[in-house]
Scaffold this active site. Structure first.
Site, PDB file in Angstrom:
ATOM      1  N   CYS A  56      40.692  23.460  50.055  1.00  0.00           N
ATOM      2  CA  CYS A  56      39.471  24.241  50.196  1.00  0.00           C
ATOM      3  C   CYS A  56      39.523  25.120  51.448  1.00  0.00           C
ATOM      4  CB  CYS A  56      38.250  23.331  50.177  1.00  0.00           C
ATOM      5  SG  CYS A  56      36.691  24.218  49.895  1.00  0.00           S
TER       6      CYS A  56
ATOM      7  N   HIS B 115      38.902  19.611  46.214  1.00  0.00           N
ATOM      8  CA  HIS B 115      39.002  18.503  47.172  1.00  0.00           C
ATOM      9  C   HIS B 115      39.575  17.234  46.524  1.00  0.00           C
ATOM     10  CE1 HIS B 115      36.375  20.128  50.502  1.00  0.00           C
ATOM     11  NE2 HIS B 115      35.934  20.877  49.501  1.00  0.00           N
TER      12      HIS B 115
ATOM     13  N   GLU C  50      40.800  14.801  48.008  1.00  0.00           N
ATOM     14  CA  GLU C  50      40.476  13.688  48.896  1.00  0.00           C
ATOM     15  C   GLU C  50      39.119  13.060  48.583  1.00  0.00           C
ATOM     16  OE1 GLU C  50      38.788  17.325  51.032  1.00  0.00           O
ATOM     17  OE2 GLU C  50      40.456  16.844  49.684  1.00  0.00           O
TER      18      GLU C  50
END
Length: 258
Positions: free
Chosen positions: A78, A202, A204
């Site tokens: 991002c 994302h 994560e």
């Protein structure tokens, strides 16, 4: 293997947690000299303007650019994608400093504001062939950028289809009506170039660690290649880009959600 995670702002804790699930040590990076202690680096998602201001305050940009140029693996998610891009559009007044190295143009806020954040399953054939599992990945897009164009050395890893009746053109503020809608358009949301990996979403923020595993394997391959080059006394220049003649860019759509 120790992976640095730029920890100025954003989702650095989530990246470190994902690395821990793979048995990999992740360390927070806030100072230039800390980059000397890690073999690879993740630049997390967050607010890119704020991250850039903090990086400038801590005089991190020269060290980050040098890290990229040495050929060490770097992954940007991002806001990290924006950092790594050579060219960015859609920036706030005055723009922001970039690390560069990735031969692409990125639209800083392609998918709209915080209210237009969304999740979607995206096809990831290269990731699946390398890591197995589902042929799709659940992408979390939060005020997300998108890649508008790439250079010849950039490998596109994933696209996202933009619904034709939910787009705005970058030169217009008028939403396209359904009866006048254009055919569906795909925008680039994941790319790889030599030692650089970037995703507009994302990973994560999901329980799926395949992108982190992919980055770890990429790191090992680069380290092995560097060792082979060292043993044969061959110097490889990584991170430089050569731009061809300027080409006219189409007026690409920007995703808009009700």
């Amino acid at each position: 293997m120790t992976v640095g995670v730029l920890a100025l702002q954003g989702s650095f804790n989530e990246h470190i947690a994902a690395l821990r699930r793979l048995g990999v040590q992740g360390v927070e990076i806030r100072k230039a000299d800390q980059l000397l202690t890690v073999s690879s680096l993740i630049i997390p998602g967050g607010e890119s303007t704020t991250m850039a201001k903090l990086a400038e305050y801590h005089n991190l940009f020269p060290a980050l650019r040098e890290f990229v140029k040495t050929g060490k693996p770097v992954w940007g998610t991002c806001a990290g994608l924006i950092f790594l891009a050579d060219r960015a559009v859609g920036q706030k007044e005055g723009g922001q400093e970039l690390v560069g190295g990735l031969d692409c143009t990125v639209h800083r806020n392609f998918f709209g504001s915080q209210l237009q954040s969304f999740e979607a399953d995206i096809l990831v054939p290269q990731l699946t062939s390398k890591e197995g599992g589902s042929e799709t990945f659940r992408g979390v897009f939060i005020r997300a950028p998108a890649v508008l164009d790439v250079g010849p050395d950039v490998e596109v890893l994933a696209h996202y289809p933009v619904p034709s009746n939910k787009v705005l053109y970058s030169s217009s503020t008028v939403q396209i009506q359904e009866e006048d809608a254009l055919p569906e358009t795909k925008v680039i949301v994941a790319v790889k170039q030599r030692n650089l990996l970037a995703t507009a979403f994302h990973p994560e923020l999901t329980a799926d660690t395949r992108w982190h595993s992919y980055f770890m394997k990429m790191t090992k391959e680069i380290e092995q290649g560097a060792s082979s080059s060292s043993s044969s006394s061959t110097i490889v220049s990584i991170g430089e880009t050569s731009l061809g003649p300027e080409q006219a860019k189409p007026d690409l759509p920007i995703y808009f959600s009700n």
